[in-house]
Design a protein around this motif. Sequence first.
Motif, PDB file in Angstrom:
ATOM      1  N   GLU A 108       0.812  -1.216   0.000  1.00  0.00           N
ATOM      2  CA  GLU A 108       0.000   0.000   0.000  1.00  0.00           C
ATOM      3  C   GLU A 108       0.847   1.267   0.000  1.00  0.00           C
ATOM      4  OE1 GLU A 108      -2.952  -0.166   3.073  1.00  0.00           O
ATOM      5  OE2 GLU A 108      -3.562  -2.191   2.521  1.00  0.00           O
ATOM      6  N   LEU A 109       2.131   1.164   0.255  1.00  0.00           N
ATOM      7  CA  LEU A 109       3.042   2.299   0.295  1.00  0.00           C
ATOM      8  C   LEU A 109       3.255   2.853  -1.112  1.00  0.00           C
ATOM      9  CD1 LEU A 109       5.188   3.728   2.243  1.00  0.00           C
ATOM     10  CD2 LEU A 109       6.810   2.203   1.158  1.00  0.00           C
ATOM     11  N   SER A 110       3.202   4.174  -1.263  1.00  0.00           N
ATOM     12  CA  SER A 110       3.436   4.794  -2.565  1.00  0.00           C
ATOM     13  C   SER A 110       4.822   5.435  -2.591  1.00  0.00           C
ATOM     14  CB  SER A 110       2.381   5.854  -2.866  1.00  0.00           C
ATOM     15  OG  SER A 110       2.712   6.513  -4.064  1.00  0.00           O
ATOM     16  N   LEU A 111       5.671   4.950  -3.467  1.00  0.00           N
ATOM     17  CA  LEU A 111       7.013   5.514  -3.598  1.00  0.00           C
ATOM     18  C   LEU A 111       7.039   6.710  -4.548  1.00  0.00           C
ATOM     19  CD1 LEU A 111       9.152   2.250  -3.684  1.00  0.00           C
ATOM     20  CD2 LEU A 111       8.861   3.853  -1.794  1.00  0.00           C
ATOM     21  N   TYR A 112       5.912   7.107  -5.059  1.00  0.00           N
ATOM     22  CA  TYR A 112       5.845   8.266  -5.943  1.00  0.00           C
ATOM     23  C   TYR A 112       5.734   9.580  -5.169  1.00  0.00           C
ATOM     24  CZ  TYR A 112       5.283   5.049  -9.812  1.00  0.00           C
ATOM     25  OH  TYR A 112       5.485   4.045 -10.735  1.00  0.00           O
ATOM     26  N   GLU A 113       5.598   9.495  -3.847  1.00  0.00           N
ATOM     27  CA  GLU A 113       5.482  10.686  -3.021  1.00  0.00           C
ATOM     28  C   GLU A 113       6.863  11.227  -2.676  1.00  0.00           C
ATOM     29  OE1 GLU A 113       2.931   9.862   0.315  1.00  0.00           O
ATOM     30  OE2 GLU A 113       1.506   8.776  -0.950  1.00  0.00           O
ATOM     31  N   GLU A 114       7.027  12.541  -2.780  1.00  0.00           N
ATOM     32  CA  GLU A 114       8.316  13.210  -2.539  1.00  0.00           C
ATOM     33  C   GLU A 114       8.882  12.933  -1.141  1.00  0.00           C
ATOM     34  OE1 GLU A 114      10.473  15.444  -4.256  1.00  0.00           O
ATOM     35  OE2 GLU A 114       9.432  14.693  -6.028  1.00  0.00           O
ATOM     36  N   GLU A 115       8.000  12.832  -0.128  1.00  0.00           N
ATOM     37  CA  GLU A 115       8.491  12.667   1.247  1.00  0.00           C
ATOM     38  C   GLU A 115       9.142  11.303   1.490  1.00  0.00           C
ATOM     39  OE1 GLU A 115       3.975  11.891   1.565  1.00  0.00           O
ATOM     40  OE2 GLU A 115       5.143  13.541   0.790  1.00  0.00           O
ATOM     41  N   MET A 116       9.017  10.383   0.560  1.00  0.00           N
ATOM     42  CA  MET A 116       9.660   9.070   0.699  1.00  0.00           C
ATOM     43  C   MET A 116      11.147   9.115   0.363  1.00  0.00           C
ATOM     44  SD  MET A 116       7.528   7.028   1.842  1.00  0.00           S
ATOM     45  CE  MET A 116       5.805   6.951   2.140  1.00  0.00           C
ATOM     46  N   ILE A 117      11.555  10.096  -0.423  1.00  0.00           N
ATOM     47  CA  ILE A 117      12.961  10.204  -0.831  1.00  0.00           C
ATOM     48  C   ILE A 117      13.822  10.468   0.396  1.00  0.00           C
ATOM     49  CG2 ILE A 117      14.610  11.551  -2.196  1.00  0.00           C
ATOM     50  CD1 ILE A 117      12.340  12.007  -4.222  1.00  0.00           C
ATOM     51  N   GLY A 118      14.903   9.707   0.514  1.00  0.00           N
ATOM     52  CA  GLY A 118      15.831   9.849   1.626  1.00  0.00           C
ATOM     53  C   GLY A 118      15.539   8.934   2.804  1.00  0.00           C
ATOM     54  N   LYS A 119      14.415   8.250   2.780  1.00  0.00           N
ATOM     55  CA  LYS A 119      14.078   7.331   3.873  1.00  0.00           C
ATOM     56  C   LYS A 119      14.706   5.969   3.618  1.00  0.00           C
ATOM     57  CE  LYS A 119       9.847   9.544   5.344  1.00  0.00           C
ATOM     58  NZ  LYS A 119       8.446   9.381   5.710  1.00  0.00           N
ATOM     59  N   LYS A 120      15.024   5.285   4.731  1.00  0.00           N
ATOM     60  CA  LYS A 120      15.655   3.970   4.667  1.00  0.00           C
ATOM     61  C   LYS A 120      14.597   2.890   4.850  1.00  0.00           C
ATOM     62  CE  LYS A 120      19.926   3.210   6.128  1.00  0.00           C
ATOM     63  NZ  LYS A 120      21.106   3.013   6.977  1.00  0.00           N
ATOM     64  N   PHE A 121      14.702   1.818   4.034  1.00  0.00           N
ATOM     65  CA  PHE A 121      13.711   0.754   4.056  1.00  0.00           C
ATOM     66  C   PHE A 121      14.359  -0.625   4.107  1.00  0.00           C
ATOM     67  CE2 PHE A 121      11.655   4.298   1.909  1.00  0.00           C
ATOM     68  CZ  PHE A 121      10.400   4.325   2.497  1.00  0.00           C
ATOM     69  N   MET A 122      13.658  -1.554   4.758  1.00  0.00           N
ATOM     70  CA  MET A 122      13.985  -2.979   4.699  1.00  0.00           C
ATOM     71  C   MET A 122      13.134  -3.528   3.570  1.00  0.00           C
ATOM     72  SD  MET A 122      15.320  -5.906   5.671  1.00  0.00           S
ATOM     73  CE  MET A 122      15.935  -5.840   7.325  1.00  0.00           C
ATOM     74  N   ILE A 123      13.792  -4.146   2.564  1.00  0.00           N
ATOM     75  CA  ILE A 123      13.104  -4.599   1.365  1.00  0.00           C
ATOM     76  C   ILE A 123      13.330  -6.090   1.157  1.00  0.00           C
ATOM     77  CG2 ILE A 123      12.960  -4.347  -1.152  1.00  0.00           C
ATOM     78  CD1 ILE A 123      14.129  -1.485  -0.691  1.00  0.00           C
ATOM     79  N   THR A 124      12.261  -6.801   0.878  1.00  0.00           N
ATOM     80  CA  THR A 124      12.335  -8.187   0.425  1.00  0.00           C
ATOM     81  C   THR A 124      11.927  -8.168  -1.037  1.00  0.00           C
ATOM     82  OG1 THR A 124      11.674  -8.988   2.593  1.00  0.00           O
ATOM     83  CG2 THR A 124      11.507 -10.551   0.772  1.00  0.00           C
TER      84      THR A 124
END
Length: 112
Positions: free
Chosen positions: A64-80
């Motif tokens: 459900e997370l949208s990576l198209y939003e500007e505020e996501m840039i610079g955040k760290k994520f755990m990705i599978t």
Amino acid sequence: MKTLYASAFVLLFTLTFAVNTISAQEKENKIVATFKGVTETEYFKFVDDKDATILFYDLDENIELSLYEEEMIGKKFMITYSTKQIDEFDENGEATGELTTVKTILTITEVK
């Protein structure tokens, strides 16, 4: 009797090969990386702690997370993620018959 043993051997060999193929396709990888934005070619760009760039083609439909939003840039994520093959298309949108391997995000959670 030899025919029965030969048939059993062939069946066992075939099943073993099929299981190995399925498990190789379902291999999941995990990384922790910082989101850098969406590239011009619509890939999701991440950079890990070793400054390696990882490009993801798409997200699983359940995310459900949208990576198209500007505020996501610079955040760290755990990705599978996993890899899959997709058709390549030419400049006219026609399939070329070639396949390319891409990465798909299966799960993504922010690391605080």
